[in-house]
Write a protein that holds these residues in place. Structure first.
Motif, PDB file in Angstrom:
ATOM      1  N   GLU A 143       0.792  -1.313  -0.186  1.00 17.12           N
ATOM      2  CA  GLU A 143      -0.035  -0.072   0.008  1.00 17.12           C
ATOM      3  C   GLU A 143       0.823   1.219  -0.077  1.00 17.12           C
ATOM      4  O   GLU A 143       2.175   1.230   0.572  1.00 17.12           O
ATOM      5  CB  GLU A 143      -0.966  -0.033   1.153  1.00 17.12           C
ATOM      6  CG  GLU A 143      -1.933  -1.108   1.243  1.00 17.12           C
ATOM      7  CD  GLU A 143      -2.765  -1.229   2.360  1.00 17.12           C
ATOM      8  OE1 GLU A 143      -2.830  -0.030   3.332  1.00 17.12           O
ATOM      9  OE2 GLU A 143      -3.455  -2.081   2.598  1.00 17.12           O
ATOM     10  N   LEU A 144       0.458   2.307  -0.715  1.00  9.80           N
ATOM     11  CA  LEU A 144       1.150   3.406  -0.460  1.00  9.80           C
ATOM     12  C   LEU A 144       1.240   4.068   0.750  1.00  9.80           C
ATOM     13  O   LEU A 144       0.213   4.211   1.369  1.00  9.80           O
ATOM     14  CB  LEU A 144       0.300   4.577  -1.689  1.00  9.80           C
ATOM     15  CG  LEU A 144       1.009   6.048  -1.672  1.00  9.80           C
ATOM     16  CD1 LEU A 144       2.320   6.002  -2.438  1.00  9.80           C
ATOM     17  CD2 LEU A 144       0.173   6.946  -2.641  1.00  9.80           C
ATOM     18  N   VAL A 145       2.440   4.358   1.159  1.00 12.45           N
ATOM     19  CA  VAL A 145       2.599   4.851   2.588  1.00 12.45           C
ATOM     20  C   VAL A 145       3.426   6.302   2.457  1.00 12.45           C
ATOM     21  O   VAL A 145       3.584   7.019   3.543  1.00 12.45           O
ATOM     22  CB  VAL A 145       3.479   3.996   3.594  1.00 12.45           C
ATOM     23  CG1 VAL A 145       2.827   2.506   3.556  1.00 12.45           C
ATOM     24  CG2 VAL A 145       4.869   3.506   2.995  1.00 12.45           C
ATOM     25  N   HIS A 146       4.005   6.759   1.207  1.00 10.26           N
ATOM     26  CA  HIS A 146       4.751   8.094   1.200  1.00 10.26           C
ATOM     27  C   HIS A 146       4.742   8.501  -0.222  1.00 10.26           C
ATOM     28  O   HIS A 146       4.796   7.673  -1.134  1.00 10.26           O
ATOM     29  CB  HIS A 146       5.998   7.682   1.338  1.00 10.26           C
ATOM     30  CG  HIS A 146       7.118   8.663   1.710  1.00 10.26           C
ATOM     31  ND1 HIS A 146       7.227   9.875   2.364  1.00 10.26           N
ATOM     32  CD2 HIS A 146       7.999   9.171   0.444  1.00 10.26           C
ATOM     33  CE1 HIS A 146       7.923  10.607   2.190  1.00 10.26           C
ATOM     34  NE2 HIS A 146       8.593  10.395   1.034  1.00 10.26           N
ATOM     35  N   MET A 195       7.816  12.800  -8.721  1.00  8.73           N
ATOM     36  CA  MET A 195       7.450  12.326  -7.112  1.00  8.73           C
ATOM     37  C   MET A 195       7.761  11.048  -7.122  1.00  8.73           C
ATOM     38  O   MET A 195       7.474  10.270  -7.911  1.00  8.73           O
ATOM     39  CB  MET A 195       5.805  12.496  -7.134  1.00  8.73           C
ATOM     40  CG  MET A 195       5.174  14.195  -7.436  1.00  8.73           C
ATOM     41  SD  MET A 195       6.098  15.394  -6.166  1.00  8.73           S
ATOM     42  CE  MET A 195       5.014  14.838  -4.586  1.00  8.73           C
ATOM     43  N   ARG A 196       8.293  10.768  -5.879  1.00 15.89           N
ATOM     44  CA  ARG A 196       8.733   9.404  -5.281  1.00 15.89           C
ATOM     45  C   ARG A 196       7.552   8.815  -4.483  1.00 15.89           C
ATOM     46  O   ARG A 196       6.978   9.572  -3.677  1.00 15.89           O
ATOM     47  CB  ARG A 196       9.795   9.390  -4.517  1.00 15.89           C
ATOM     48  CG  ARG A 196      10.242   8.324  -3.609  1.00 15.89           C
ATOM     49  CD  ARG A 196      11.061   7.073  -4.221  1.00 15.89           C
ATOM     50  NE  ARG A 196      12.241   7.562  -4.867  1.00 15.89           N
ATOM     51  CZ  ARG A 196      13.324   7.438  -4.237  1.00 15.89           C
ATOM     52  NH1 ARG A 196      13.683   6.781  -3.088  1.00 15.89           N
ATOM     53  NH2 ARG A 196      14.481   7.582  -4.977  1.00 15.89           N
ATOM     54  N   LEU A 197       7.116   7.778  -4.746  1.00 17.45           N
ATOM     55  CA  LEU A 197       6.095   6.839  -4.058  1.00 17.45           C
ATOM     56  C   LEU A 197       6.725   5.751  -3.297  1.00 17.45           C
ATOM     57  O   LEU A 197       7.677   4.947  -3.940  1.00 17.45           O
ATOM     58  CB  LEU A 197       4.880   6.373  -5.108  1.00 17.45           C
ATOM     59  CG  LEU A 197       4.223   7.465  -5.926  1.00 17.45           C
ATOM     60  CD1 LEU A 197       3.130   6.559  -6.864  1.00 17.45           C
ATOM     61  CD2 LEU A 197       3.933   8.373  -5.181  1.00 17.45           C
ATOM     62  N   VAL A 198       6.344   5.349  -2.219  1.00 15.95           N
ATOM     63  CA  VAL A 198       6.829   4.365  -1.426  1.00 15.95           C
ATOM     64  C   VAL A 198       5.672   3.690  -1.302  1.00 15.95           C
ATOM     65  O   VAL A 198       4.675   3.955  -0.379  1.00 15.95           O
ATOM     66  CB  VAL A 198       7.548   4.793  -0.276  1.00 15.95           C
ATOM     67  CG1 VAL A 198       8.149   3.371   0.489  1.00 15.95           C
ATOM     68  CG2 VAL A 198       8.878   5.616  -0.709  1.00 15.95           C
ATOM     69  N   TYR A 199       5.736   2.210  -1.709  1.00 12.63           N
ATOM     70  CA  TYR A 199       4.666   1.260  -1.217  1.00 12.63           C
ATOM     71  C   TYR A 199       5.301   0.247  -0.060  1.00 12.63           C
ATOM     72  O   TYR A 199       6.528   0.035  -0.302  1.00 12.63           O
ATOM     73  CB  TYR A 199       4.293   0.335  -2.313  1.00 12.63           C
ATOM     74  CG  TYR A 199       3.278   1.149  -3.244  1.00 12.63           C
ATOM     75  CD1 TYR A 199       1.828   1.058  -3.328  1.00 12.63           C
ATOM     76  CD2 TYR A 199       4.004   1.910  -4.260  1.00 12.63           C
ATOM     77  CE1 TYR A 199       1.162   1.651  -4.229  1.00 12.63           C
ATOM     78  CE2 TYR A 199       3.047   2.817  -5.233  1.00 12.63           C
ATOM     79  CZ  TYR A 199       1.674   2.746  -4.991  1.00 12.63           C
ATOM     80  OH  TYR A 199       0.825   3.284  -5.954  1.00 12.63           O
ATOM     81  N   ALA A 200       4.402  -0.210   0.824  1.00  8.49           N
ATOM     82  CA  ALA A 200       5.020  -1.011   1.873  1.00  8.49           C
ATOM     83  C   ALA A 200       3.934  -2.082   2.021  1.00  8.49           C
ATOM     84  O   ALA A 200       2.730  -1.766   2.277  1.00  8.49           O
ATOM     85  CB  ALA A 200       5.505  -0.319   2.874  1.00  8.49           C
TER      86      ALA A 200
END
Length: 167
Positions: A132-135, A148-153
């Protein structure tokens, strides 16, 4: 010289596989050698890393991927698939195998995927993995100032874990 260097370099230098981050495209074999050496270090230190992906039927090298340890904090799932094989499910298959092994080795360590926002294909793979997208924030160091940077975790991240994904 690493095994499969020529095949992996051919994929890494292909602009079609770097449409979302063209400045990371390999232009020299040395870049690919260094990348493959990082894979080996990850296998040596963490017991897991990226690997070369081949078609089962023919043995053709179609990409690379798996999970690597970032900053000692998180498992990063990543992959690069040859352009001629995009859309065939190989990225998802390779990513799932890496995530499964990471969870066997250290289930308490979060699994993440980081990507640039306009890479919707990679976002779909992350979501198929249950991440899930967290950032979401500007991608520091990206030559495109609007990126834009996306972080999923697979779980909430501590500040140290999130920092490991942003380096």
């Amino acid at each position: 010289m690493p095994t499969d260097l020529d095949e992996v370099f051919a994929i890494q230098r292909d602009p079609r596989v770097w449409t979302h981050y063209p400045s990371l495209r390999h232009t020299t074999r040395d870049e690919t050698v260094r990348m493959m050496e990082r894979w080996e270090r990850s296998w040596s230190t963490a017991g897991l890393g990226s690997r070369v992906a081949r078609l089962r039927d023919t043995g053709e090298v179609i990409g690379n991927g798996g999970c690597t340890l970032l900053g000692g904090e998180v498992w990063n799932v990543g992959y690069r698939i040859a352009a001629d094989h995009h859309g065939s499910g190989f990225a998802t298959e390779l990513a799932r195998a890496g995530v499964a092994r990471a969870r066997e080795i250290d289930p308490d360590r979060p699994v993440i995927a980081y990507l640039v926002e306009h890479n919707t294909g990679s976002a779909r793979v992350a979501e198929k993995l249950g991440l899930e997208l967290v950032h979401r924030a500007p991608d520091v160091g990206n030559p495109d100032p609007a990126a834009m940077r996306l972080v999923y975790a697979d779980r909430p991240l501590s500040p140290a874990q999130l920092q490991a994904t942003l380096q």
